[in-house]
Scaffold this motif. Structure first.
Motif, PDB file in Angstrom:
ATOM      1  N   LYS A  31       0.814  -1.342   0.020  1.00 19.15           N
ATOM      2  CA  LYS A  31       0.067   0.050  -0.030  1.00 19.15           C
ATOM      3  C   LYS A  31       0.828   1.180  -0.012  1.00 19.15           C
ATOM      4  N   ILE A  32       0.525   2.356  -0.361  1.00 19.92           N
ATOM      5  CA  ILE A  32       0.963   3.588  -0.530  1.00 19.92           C
ATOM      6  C   ILE A  32      -0.006   4.830   0.120  1.00 19.92           C
ATOM      7  N   THR A  33       0.310   5.975   0.449  1.00 15.16           N
ATOM      8  CA  THR A  33      -0.637   6.761   0.754  1.00 15.16           C
ATOM      9  C   THR A  33      -0.753   7.797  -0.370  1.00 15.16           C
ATOM     10  N   PRO A  34      -1.895   7.839  -0.866  1.00  9.85           N
ATOM     11  CA  PRO A  34      -2.022   8.638  -2.208  1.00  9.85           C
ATOM     12  C   PRO A  34      -1.869  10.066  -2.324  1.00  9.85           C
ATOM     13  N   THR A  35      -1.462  10.836  -3.344  1.00 15.36           N
ATOM     14  CA  THR A  35      -1.745  12.067  -3.321  1.00 15.36           C
ATOM     15  C   THR A  35      -2.813  12.497  -4.141  1.00 15.36           C
ATOM     16  N   VAL A  36      -3.635  13.270  -3.781  1.00 18.68           N
ATOM     17  CA  VAL A  36      -5.077  13.577  -4.749  1.00 18.68           C
ATOM     18  C   VAL A  36      -5.212  15.153  -4.668  1.00 18.68           C
ATOM     19  N   VAL A  37      -6.209  15.489  -5.687  1.00 16.17           N
ATOM     20  CA  VAL A  37      -6.687  16.851  -5.880  1.00 16.17           C
ATOM     21  C   VAL A  37      -8.206  16.682  -6.027  1.00 16.17           C
ATOM     22  N   VAL A  38      -8.916  17.567  -5.309  1.00 16.21           N
ATOM     23  CA  VAL A  38     -10.245  17.630  -5.730  1.00 16.21           C
ATOM     24  C   VAL A  38     -10.530  18.435  -7.026  1.00 16.21           C
ATOM     25  N   ASN A  39     -11.537  17.630  -7.876  1.00 17.23           N
ATOM     26  CA  ASN A  39     -11.837  18.497  -9.015  1.00 17.23           C
ATOM     27  C   ASN A  39     -12.504  19.487  -9.086  1.00 17.23           C
ATOM     28  N   LEU A  40     -12.442  20.624  -9.400  1.00 14.37           N
ATOM     29  CA  LEU A  40     -13.299  21.742  -9.542  1.00 14.37           C
ATOM     30  C   LEU A  40     -13.768  22.089 -10.902  1.00 14.37           C
ATOM     31  N   ALA A  41     -15.058  22.401 -10.905  1.00 14.28           N
ATOM     32  CA  ALA A  41     -15.320  22.982 -12.257  1.00 14.28           C
ATOM     33  C   ALA A  41     -15.070  24.370 -12.489  1.00 14.28           C
ATOM     34  N   PRO A  42     -14.816  24.840 -13.618  1.00 18.57           N
ATOM     35  CA  PRO A  42     -14.480  26.380 -13.954  1.00 18.57           C
ATOM     36  C   PRO A  42     -15.266  27.469 -12.961  1.00 18.57           C
ATOM     37  N   SER A  43     -16.495  26.974 -13.053  1.00 22.92           N
ATOM     38  CA  SER A  43     -17.437  27.813 -12.214  1.00 22.92           C
ATOM     39  C   SER A  43     -18.934  27.059 -12.045  1.00 22.92           C
ATOM     40  N   TYR A  44     -19.624  27.368 -10.679  1.00 19.75           N
ATOM     41  CA  TYR A  44     -20.936  26.748 -10.700  1.00 19.75           C
ATOM     42  C   TYR A  44     -21.926  28.107 -10.618  1.00 19.75           C
ATOM     43  N   THR A  45     -23.175  27.956 -11.215  1.00 26.61           N
ATOM     44  CA  THR A  45     -24.261  29.044 -11.232  1.00 26.61           C
ATOM     45  C   THR A  45     -25.341  28.165 -10.613  1.00 26.61           C
ATOM     46  N   TYR A  46     -26.023  28.910  -9.858  1.00 27.17           N
ATOM     47  CA  TYR A  46     -27.554  28.318  -9.446  1.00 27.17           C
ATOM     48  C   TYR A  46     -28.282  27.714 -10.572  1.00 27.17           C
ATOM     49  N   ILE A  47     -28.669  26.280 -10.093  1.00 28.36           N
ATOM     50  CA  ILE A  47     -29.630  25.835 -11.018  1.00 28.36           C
ATOM     51  C   ILE A  47     -30.805  25.188 -10.435  1.00 28.36           C
ATOM     52  N   SER A  48     -30.833  25.211  -9.078  1.00 25.82           N
ATOM     53  CA  SER A  48     -31.769  24.759  -8.189  1.00 25.82           C
ATOM     54  C   SER A  48     -31.754  23.205  -7.930  1.00 25.82           C
ATOM     55  N   ASP A  49     -30.655  22.717  -8.168  1.00 25.87           N
ATOM     56  CA  ASP A  49     -30.302  21.391  -7.604  1.00 25.87           C
ATOM     57  C   ASP A  49     -28.934  21.546  -6.986  1.00 25.87           C
ATOM     58  N   PRO A  50     -28.549  20.501  -6.133  1.00 26.91           N
ATOM     59  CA  PRO A  50     -27.116  20.395  -5.671  1.00 26.91           C
ATOM     60  C   PRO A  50     -26.104  20.251  -6.581  1.00 26.91           C
TER      61      PRO A  50
END
Length: 208
Positions: A31-50
Motif C-alpha cells: 500500500k501507499i498513501t495517495p496524493t489527490v486533488v479535488v476536481n473543481l469545475a471552472p464555475s458553478y451557477t445556481y440551477i436549483s439542484d445540488p
C-alpha cells in the motif's frame, strides 16, 4: 495435502511472490498513501439542484474511490457540515477524506473552496411614467398586465418552481447625478428582487 506459513512479518510494505502448481501467490501488502486533488469545475451557477465538487484526480492508479465528502458554508453562507452538496448561491468549502482500502492507506483530508454564483434575471416590458414636478428624484413605473397575446411585465430567467418577485424603483438622472428639476431625463432603475428564492438571483437593471 495442505501446508501453512506462520511467523511475524518484519516489513509489511514488502511483497514476496512465489509459484505453485496452481499459480502465483503473494505474502504481505504494498500500500501507499495517495496524493489527490479535488476536481473543481471552472464555475458553478445556481440551477436549483445540488452541485459542487465530488470527484478526485490522482497520479496514483487506480484513483482512490473510498472517499467521504463534507460540504460547509463559508463567510456569510450558512450551510452544513453536510454530506449533501449545496444548492443555493453562496460560498462553500468541500473536505474530501480518504479512507483506507485494499490499495491505499488513509490520507490527510483535502479541502477546497468553491462558489455557487447567482443566476441572472432580466426585467422585460416595465413601463415608465412622466410626472408633475414634486421636488423629488423618484421615478414611477407601470407594470403591464398579461393578456391575450401580451406577456406583460415579467422577470425572464426564473427556474420553474422558484418564487421570485420584484419591486420597481428608480430615479431621474441627468448624466452626472440624480435630478428633480423639470426636464427630460434618463431613468435609472433600482428595482429589487423578493421572494423565497430571490437570493439565488441577480437582476440586470433595465435602461430607460
Amino acid at each position: 495435502s495442505t501446508s501453512s506459513i506462520s511467523g511475524t512479518p518484519t516489513n509489511t510494505s514488502a511483497t514476496t511472490t512465489g509459484v505453485t502448481g496452481f499459480g502465483d501467490f503473494a505474502i504481505g501488502e504494498n500500500k501507499i498513501t495517495p496524493t489527490v486533488v479535488v476536481n473543481l469545475a471552472p464555475s458553478y451557477t445556481y440551477i436549483s439542484d445540488p452541485q459542487g465538487p465530488n470527484s478526485l484526480s490522482s497520479p496514483s492508479s487506480p484513483v482512490p474511490t473510498d472517499v467521504t465528502y463534507s460540504y460547509e458554508g463559508t463567510g456569510a453562507t450558512v450551510y452544513g457540515p453536510s454530506a449533501t452538496r449545496p444548492e443555493n448561491a453562496g460560498t462553500y468549502q468541500v473536505t474530501a477524506t480518504l479512507n483506507e482500502d485494499a490499495n491505499y492507506y488513509a490520507a490527510a483530508p483535502v479541502t477546497e473552496n468553491f462558489t455557487i454564483l447567482q443566476k441572472e434575471l432580466t426585467l422585460i416590458d416595465l413601463g415608465t411614467n412622466d410626472k408633475v414636478y414634486d421636488a423629488t428624484t423618484a421615478a414611477s413605473f407601470t407594470i403591464v398586465p398579461a393578456g391575450p397575446g401580451v406577456p406583460g411585465t415579467r422577470l425572464a430567467g426564473i427556474i420553474p418552481g422558484d418564487t421570485v418577485g420584484y419591486t420597481p424603483a428608480g430615479y431621474f438622472f441627468d448624466g452626472a447625478a440624480p435630478v428633480s428639476n423639470v426636464g427630460t431625463w434618463t431613468i435609472i432603475s433600482t428595482t429589487t428582487l423578493n421572494g423565497a428564492e430571490s437570493a439565488n438571483y441577480f437582476l440586470t437593471q433595465p435602461i430607460f
